[in-house]
Design a protein around this motif. Sequence first.
Motif, short mmCIF file in Angstrom:
data_model
loop_
_atom_site.label_atom_id
_atom_site.label_comp_id
_atom_site.label_asym_id
_atom_site.label_seq_id
_atom_site.Cartn_x
_atom_site.Cartn_y
_atom_site.Cartn_z
N GLY A 156 0.79 -1.22 0.00
CA GLY A 156 0.00 0.00 0.00
C GLY A 156 0.82 1.27 0.00
N VAL A 157 2.15 1.14 0.06
CA VAL A 157 3.04 2.31 0.09
C VAL A 157 4.25 2.08 -0.80
N LEU A 158 4.98 3.13 -1.08
CA LEU A 158 6.22 3.03 -1.85
C LEU A 158 7.32 2.42 -0.99
N PRO A 159 8.36 1.85 -1.61
CA PRO A 159 9.45 1.24 -0.83
C PRO A 159 10.05 2.17 0.22
N LYS A 160 10.22 3.47 -0.10
CA LYS A 160 10.83 4.38 0.87
C LYS A 160 9.93 4.60 2.08
N GLU A 161 8.60 4.57 1.87
CA GLU A 161 7.67 4.70 2.99
C GLU A 161 7.66 3.44 3.85
N LEU A 162 7.79 2.30 3.19
CA LEU A 162 7.86 1.05 3.93
C LEU A 162 9.11 1.02 4.80
#
Length: 251
Positions: free
Chosen positions: A228-234
Amino acid sequence: MDKDFEYKYVVPEQRLQIFVESFWMLRNHSKEAKKVVILPDGRVDLFFSRSTEETFHISLSGIGTQPEQAEIAPDTITFAISFRLPGVEYILKHSIAGIIDTALLLPENFWDVEQHVLNDFEQFCQTMTARMLSSFPLSTDDRKLKLFDLIYGSNGSFSVQKLSEEVCWTSRQINRYFDQHFGLPLKSYCGILRFRASFPHIKNGKLSPEENFTDQSHFIREIKKLSGVLPKELRINQNDRFIQFSTIPVR
């Protein structure tokens, strides 16, 4: 990881490892509910849980294919067994095709387990190990076990066609088996395993594909679809909300 959470993880003994990935424990010591996101990880979990707000209950989760918003109640303790897919068929002997992205509440007397089992995690592991060894299958399908060995050993990186060729089982037959027993196609399951295998890389700041994604855009697209999020947000994992991601040690 959130200081209010207590987490333990135990690898099963060698005889069980083809069927069981791990035993684990999660406890919320806080007096407040904790909102978390449960990510698809390819596991099938058998939960034994108790909290001050709920009675002891046992549940079985199906395979997750999307991020799930959840809440861990105050003073909750959960012991769990994480099964590999052969364990679903040969140990649990229970189809999970109908519980994709959800869980099934099991009878209170399932496996004759009582709530005092949650008093000691080490004893829980020993008791569940003995229980599963006592129900070991008399025979297994070597073709299926080879298929799963290749799937898990490659973190889902092999194509369905290559797996079919390696185990001498047609792609159509394999997908029928997966749909009937587990509720999704093999290709989708392999994608979930690749996603999960990317967790340690992302946590260590490697935001480019390392698990046989086609390219950077494919990597980003798959991470966003399943988390549900981009890799950087994860990687930032604000408030430790991605619970499986929080339990991975930084290397």
